[in-house]
Design a protein around this motif. Structure first.
Motif, PDB file in Angstrom:
ATOM      1  N   SER A  13      -0.452   6.920   3.893  1.00 26.09           N
ATOM      2  CA  SER A  13      -1.220   8.104   3.511  1.00 26.09           C
ATOM      3  C   SER A  13      -1.242   9.200   4.572  1.00 26.09           C
ATOM      4  CB  SER A  13      -2.651   7.726   3.141  1.00 26.09           C
ATOM      5  OG  SER A  13      -3.314   7.184   4.252  1.00 26.09           O
ATOM      6  N   SER A  58      -5.149   0.754   9.644  1.00 30.81           N
ATOM      7  CA  SER A  58      -4.404   1.634  10.541  1.00 30.81           C
ATOM      8  C   SER A  58      -3.640   0.795  11.557  1.00 30.81           C
ATOM      9  CB  SER A  58      -5.339   2.604  11.257  1.00 30.81           C
ATOM     10  OG  SER A  58      -6.211   1.907  12.108  1.00 30.81           O
ATOM     11  N   ILE A  66      -2.084   5.594   8.854  1.00 30.57           N
ATOM     12  CA  ILE A  66      -3.024   4.983   7.923  1.00 30.57           C
ATOM     13  C   ILE A  66      -2.281   4.563   6.661  1.00 30.57           C
ATOM     14  CG2 ILE A  66      -5.154   5.301   6.596  1.00 30.57           C
ATOM     15  CD1 ILE A  66      -5.584   5.593   9.594  1.00 30.57           C
ATOM     16  N   ILE A  67      -2.589   3.355   6.178  1.00 36.60           N
ATOM     17  CA  ILE A  67      -2.033   2.848   4.929  1.00 36.60           C
ATOM     18  C   ILE A  67      -3.183   2.482   4.015  1.00 36.60           C
ATOM     19  CG2 ILE A  67      -0.697   1.009   3.860  1.00 36.60           C
ATOM     20  CD1 ILE A  67       0.950   0.917   6.437  1.00 36.60           C
ATOM     21  N   HIS A  68      -3.215   3.075   2.808  1.00 34.79           N
ATOM     22  CA  HIS A  68      -4.191   2.695   1.795  1.00 34.79           C
ATOM     23  C   HIS A  68      -3.623   1.509   1.041  1.00 34.79           C
ATOM     24  CE1 HIS A  68      -6.085   6.820   2.135  1.00 34.79           C
ATOM     25  NE2 HIS A  68      -7.019   5.951   2.460  1.00 34.79           N
ATOM     26  N   ASP A 107      -9.732  -1.437   2.077  1.00 30.85           N
ATOM     27  CA  ASP A 107      -9.099  -0.428   1.243  1.00 30.85           C
ATOM     28  C   ASP A 107      -8.098   0.405   2.038  1.00 30.85           C
ATOM     29  OD1 ASP A 107     -10.769   2.293   1.957  1.00 30.85           O
ATOM     30  OD2 ASP A 107     -12.022   0.522   2.007  1.00 30.85           O
ATOM     31  N   ARG A 108      -8.170   0.341   3.367  1.00 28.12           N
ATOM     32  CA  ARG A 108      -7.180   1.007   4.211  1.00 28.12           C
ATOM     33  C   ARG A 108      -7.098   0.287   5.552  1.00 28.12           C
ATOM     34  NH1 ARG A 108     -10.536   6.512   5.120  1.00 28.12           N
ATOM     35  NH2 ARG A 108     -12.417   5.419   5.717  1.00 28.12           N
ATOM     36  N   GLY A 116       0.806  -1.206   0.000  1.00 30.60           N
ATOM     37  CA  GLY A 116       0.000   0.000   0.000  1.00 30.60           C
ATOM     38  C   GLY A 116       0.838   1.255   0.000  1.00 30.60           C
TER      39      GLY A 116
END
Length: 80
Positions: free
Chosen positions: A39, A61, A47-49, A58-59, A36
């Motif tokens: 973000s 944390s 947070i990682i998308h 889709d994301r 990912g």
């Protein structure tokens, strides 16, 4: 990785928008991996998308303590 939560947050703040590979423990002898983009960072979490094709997430944390206690590991793609 650095030895304190403040240092971890500073390192992640420098790499917002970079591609990342996250390996997380998902139970006994199970490890999940996600590709990912880092973000956002907040005071307690980041947070990682995700770029997963089959996944419904889709994301995701994680907290900085997950990195500090080595419950997750992060590898950044340096080829960008």
């Amino acid at each position: 990785m650095p030895n304190s939560i403040v240092e971890i947050k500073k390192k992640l703040d420098e790499r917002i928008g970079k591609h990342v590979l996250v390996k997380a423990q998902a139970g006994r002898k199970r490890i999940t991996t996600h590709h990912g983009i880092l973000s956002k960072t907040y005071p307690a979490v980041f947070i990682i998308h995700l770029n997963d094709e089959q996944g419904t997430l889709d994301r995701v944390s994680y907290s900085y303590t997950d990195l500090l206690t080595q419950n997750i590991s992060i590898d950044f793609d340096e080829a960008e």
